[in-house]
Design a protein around this motif. Sequence first.
Motif, PDB file in Angstrom:
ATOM      1  N   SER A  41    -107.256 -23.803 -10.607  1.00  0.00           N
ATOM      2  CA  SER A  41    -107.824 -23.472 -12.085  1.00  0.00           C
ATOM      3  C   SER A  41    -106.426 -24.311 -12.770  1.00  0.00           C
ATOM      4  N   LEU A  42    -105.226 -24.288 -12.318  1.00  0.00           N
ATOM      5  CA  LEU A  42    -104.077 -24.772 -12.907  1.00  0.00           C
ATOM      6  C   LEU A  42    -103.965 -26.385 -12.769  1.00  0.00           C
ATOM      7  N   VAL A  68    -105.973 -19.593  -8.599  1.00  0.00           N
ATOM      8  CA  VAL A  68    -104.911 -19.761  -9.558  1.00  0.00           C
ATOM      9  C   VAL A  68    -104.565 -21.232  -9.522  1.00  0.00           C
ATOM     10  N   TRP A  81    -106.079 -19.565 -20.667  1.00  0.00           N
ATOM     11  CA  TRP A  81    -106.047 -18.154 -20.152  1.00  0.00           C
ATOM     12  C   TRP A  81    -107.021 -17.287 -20.915  1.00  0.00           C
ATOM     13  N   VAL A 123    -107.474 -15.517  -4.064  1.00  0.00           N
ATOM     14  CA  VAL A 123    -106.659 -15.262  -5.660  1.00  0.00           C
ATOM     15  C   VAL A 123    -105.584 -16.505  -5.812  1.00  0.00           C
TER      16      VAL A 123
END
Length: 286
Positions: free
Chosen positions: A93-94, A90, A184, A86
Amino acid sequence: MVRGWEDRIFNLVVVVVLGLAALAAILPLMYVVSMSITPFTEVLKNGGFVLIPKSITLSAYHKLFTETNIPRAYVITIIITVVGTVVNLVLTSLMAYPLSRKNLPGRTFFLLMVVFTMLFSGGLVPTYLIVKSLGLLNSVWSMILPNAVWSFNVLIMKSFFEGLPEELFESARMDGAKEFRILWQIVLPLSIPSMLTIGLFYMVGHWNEFFQAIMYVTDRGLFPLQVVIREILIQTQMPLENAENMMPTETMQMASVVMASLPIIVVYPFIQKHFTKGMLMGSVKG
């Protein structure tokens, strides 16, 4: 369409080659599983090689769960795999989304820095000192945060994001959406194949966590599965007296290998199609 003899020979060669490749992959797995469930007396009678056991015993698995740290190691590994994956997705992708935008100031410089980390690292000693200074020694986070982002996966996800139609971003901006909302609500839902592909890379890496565990963890209660299995694999061989009642180290080794490999083998078929699709879409633009 009538096929000539050249096509038939080619198809035959392909079938034979694929069949041999399948056997090369299946036979070692069958051997490991068979050895883990075969009584030791039968192993001795067959010279240490059993492919199809005549009788079955689960005593090795029972001993692993009752007399070793395997159950706790399973919990630690599951925590590392779930939480670590996870965190990886996160942060990846950021990082990949802004790098995929061509109007990002300093984009070329940041991309060069990402590629630079693929070629050079800070070294073991500086990394250890950083982990120690952050107070992460003997914690689960020491096996997650040092590899929070993989540069290769950032580039794969960046390429996927670049392949999305630019009209989607322009339309969202015209409707007043900010960049985080675009990421998102638009980008991530369209990136499920790529996310599953990269998530599989991260998941397998965390499940096989070994090096960081022996570098940063000395508390045996925090050892992940691979470290505990290593301890089992390096145990000395037991004597051969009383073969009927003893549990041979080789059987324990094979049972531990099965337990470590089984979750990945079970999960992979369910995401294989997404894995292939994500690799293709992440490597081809347009």
